[in-house]
Scaffold this motif. Structure first.
Motif, mmCIF file in Angstrom:
data_model
loop_
_atom_site.group_PDB
_atom_site.id
_atom_site.type_symbol
_atom_site.label_atom_id
_atom_site.label_comp_id
_atom_site.label_asym_id
_atom_site.label_seq_id
_atom_site.Cartn_x
_atom_site.Cartn_y
_atom_site.Cartn_z
ATOM 1 N N VAL A 8 0.956 -0.822 0.554
ATOM 2 C CA VAL A 8 0.027 0.151 0.147
ATOM 3 C C VAL A 8 0.560 1.196 0.091
ATOM 4 O O VAL A 8 1.353 1.351 1.128
ATOM 5 C CB VAL A 8 -0.744 0.186 0.894
ATOM 6 C CG1 VAL A 8 -2.357 1.374 1.528
ATOM 7 C CG2 VAL A 8 -2.299 -0.643 1.390
ATOM 8 N N CYS A 9 0.259 2.270 -0.331
ATOM 9 C CA CYS A 9 0.885 3.697 -0.576
ATOM 10 C C CYS A 9 -0.308 4.759 -0.997
ATOM 11 O O CYS A 9 -1.448 4.293 -0.861
ATOM 12 C CB CYS A 9 1.799 3.580 -2.020
ATOM 13 S SG CYS A 9 1.085 3.682 -3.761
ATOM 14 N N ASN A 12 -1.160 4.580 -5.665
ATOM 15 C CA ASN A 12 -1.000 2.918 -6.210
ATOM 16 C C ASN A 12 -0.754 3.220 -8.335
ATOM 17 O O ASN A 12 -1.656 2.470 -8.422
ATOM 18 C CB ASN A 12 -2.539 2.584 -6.209
ATOM 19 C CG ASN A 12 -2.549 0.834 -6.196
ATOM 20 O OD1 ASN A 12 -3.119 0.537 -6.994
ATOM 21 N ND2 ASN A 12 -1.731 0.603 -6.804
ATOM 22 N N SER A 16 3.580 1.141 -4.733
ATOM 23 C CA SER A 16 3.254 -0.341 -4.255
ATOM 24 C C SER A 16 3.062 -0.624 -5.569
ATOM 25 O O SER A 16 2.815 -2.195 -5.633
ATOM 26 C CB SER A 16 1.729 0.354 -3.661
ATOM 27 O OG SER A 16 0.364 0.693 -4.359
ATOM 28 N N PRO A 17 2.588 -0.366 -6.767
ATOM 29 C CA PRO A 17 2.401 -1.258 -8.353
ATOM 30 C C PRO A 17 3.561 -1.699 -8.436
ATOM 31 O O PRO A 17 3.763 -2.798 -8.807
ATOM 32 C CB PRO A 17 1.633 -0.817 -9.216
ATOM 33 C CG PRO A 17 2.284 0.522 -8.421
ATOM 34 C CD PRO A 17 1.616 0.732 -7.360
ATOM 35 N N GLU A 20 4.361 -4.439 -6.169
ATOM 36 C CA GLU A 20 3.195 -5.567 -6.889
ATOM 37 C C GLU A 20 4.560 -6.697 -8.033
ATOM 38 O O GLU A 20 4.699 -7.820 -7.693
ATOM 39 C CB GLU A 20 2.612 -5.411 -7.351
ATOM 40 C CG GLU A 20 1.456 -6.079 -7.588
ATOM 41 C CD GLU A 20 -0.197 -5.834 -7.939
ATOM 42 O OE1 GLU A 20 -0.304 -5.258 -8.237
ATOM 43 O OE2 GLU A 20 -0.682 -6.414 -9.075
ATOM 44 N N SER A 36 -1.544 -5.053 -4.325
ATOM 45 C CA SER A 36 -1.261 -3.171 -4.156
ATOM 46 C C SER A 36 -2.530 -2.247 -4.403
ATOM 47 O O SER A 36 -3.456 -2.673 -5.448
ATOM 48 C CB SER A 36 -0.099 -3.337 -4.602
ATOM 49 O OG SER A 36 -0.715 -2.596 -6.149
ATOM 50 N N ALA A 37 -2.520 -1.582 -3.717
ATOM 51 C CA ALA A 37 -3.935 -0.528 -3.585
ATOM 52 C C ALA A 37 -2.897 0.442 -2.691
ATOM 53 O O ALA A 37 -2.107 0.460 -2.041
ATOM 54 C CB ALA A 37 -5.140 -1.035 -2.720
ATOM 55 N N GLY A 38 -4.335 1.461 -3.161
ATOM 56 C CA GLY A 38 -3.220 2.677 -2.764
ATOM 57 C C GLY A 38 -4.588 3.296 -1.513
ATOM 58 O O GLY A 38 -5.694 2.946 -1.162
ATOM 59 N N GLY A 68 -4.613 0.987 -10.896
ATOM 60 C CA GLY A 68 -4.964 1.223 -9.701
ATOM 61 C C GLY A 68 -6.146 1.261 -8.820
ATOM 62 O O GLY A 68 -7.488 0.901 -9.295
ATOM 63 N N GLN A 70 -8.388 1.255 -4.341
ATOM 64 C CA GLN A 70 -8.435 1.899 -3.269
ATOM 65 C C GLN A 70 -8.426 0.434 -1.878
ATOM 66 O O GLN A 70 -9.103 -0.277 -2.837
ATOM 67 C CB GLN A 70 -9.480 3.302 -3.461
ATOM 68 C CG GLN A 70 -8.972 3.574 -1.442
ATOM 69 C CD GLN A 70 -9.872 4.251 -1.436
ATOM 70 O OE1 GLN A 70 -11.646 4.719 -1.856
ATOM 71 N NE2 GLN A 70 -9.787 5.330 -0.680
#
Ligand code: 4NP
Length: 154
Positions: A8-9, A12, A16-17, A20, A36-38, A68, A70
């Motif tokens: 997580v960032c 995203n 984080s991607p 991943e 991954s997610a934001g 992207g 969430q």
């Protein structure tokens, strides 16, 4: 049992991607699942930042299929670990964690060194090389000393 990790960032689309893709490439042969997610909803459905795609491509990672999203409440029950890039993400995700969640929340940098470094936001300063250096270091650290899967409810 498959170890499930969510990176997580904030957006995203950068860190984080990239995480991943790096972890999938370096540890994908193991029984592990990465996503991954934001924390924000700013870039839902968007491809990663072109600068992240380019830096990844130069190192052998394909970010182009990623989109992207969430973080959701369900993520706290689906994943063993939610690993955040910086202390701001860590605070946001820790505050959102339900009390009975399965996921343990931590800084990704814990797999690099103690004290854990942050993976700094490259969006404005273009530090994508530094981001990938840190991510590759964390992937090697996790491979050397993988955390155990956490108990599933029920
Ligand atoms: P990320 O980087 O959190 O690593 O995906 C950012 C992406 C977008 C923005 C900030 C950080 N933004 O302000 O839109």
């Amino acid at each position: 049992m498959t170890l499930r990790i969510l990176f997580v960032c904030l957006g995203n689309i950068c860190r984080s991607p990239s995480a991943e893709a790096v972890f999938r490439e370096r540890l994908g042969h193991l029984d592990m699942h990465f996503d991954s997610a934001g924390t924000s909803d700013w870039h839902i459905g968007e491809s990663p930042d072109p600068r992240a795609i380019r830096e990844g491509q130069g190192r052998g990672y394909d970010l182009s299929p990623l989109k992207g999203r969430q973080i959701t409440e369900e993520d706290f029950y689906l994943f063993d670990y939610i690993l955040t890039m910086d202390l701001s993400n860590l605070k946001t995700v820790t505050q959102a964690r339900p009390a009975d969640a399965r996921a343990e929340v931590a800084l990704l940098g814990r797999f690099i060194s103690d004290p854990a470094p942050e993976v700094p936001d490259p969006y404005y300063n273009n530090s994508f090389g530094r981001v990938f250096d840190l991510l590759e270091s964390a992937a090697d650290g996790l491979r050397a000393d993988p955390p155990p899967p956490r108990a599933r409810p029920g």
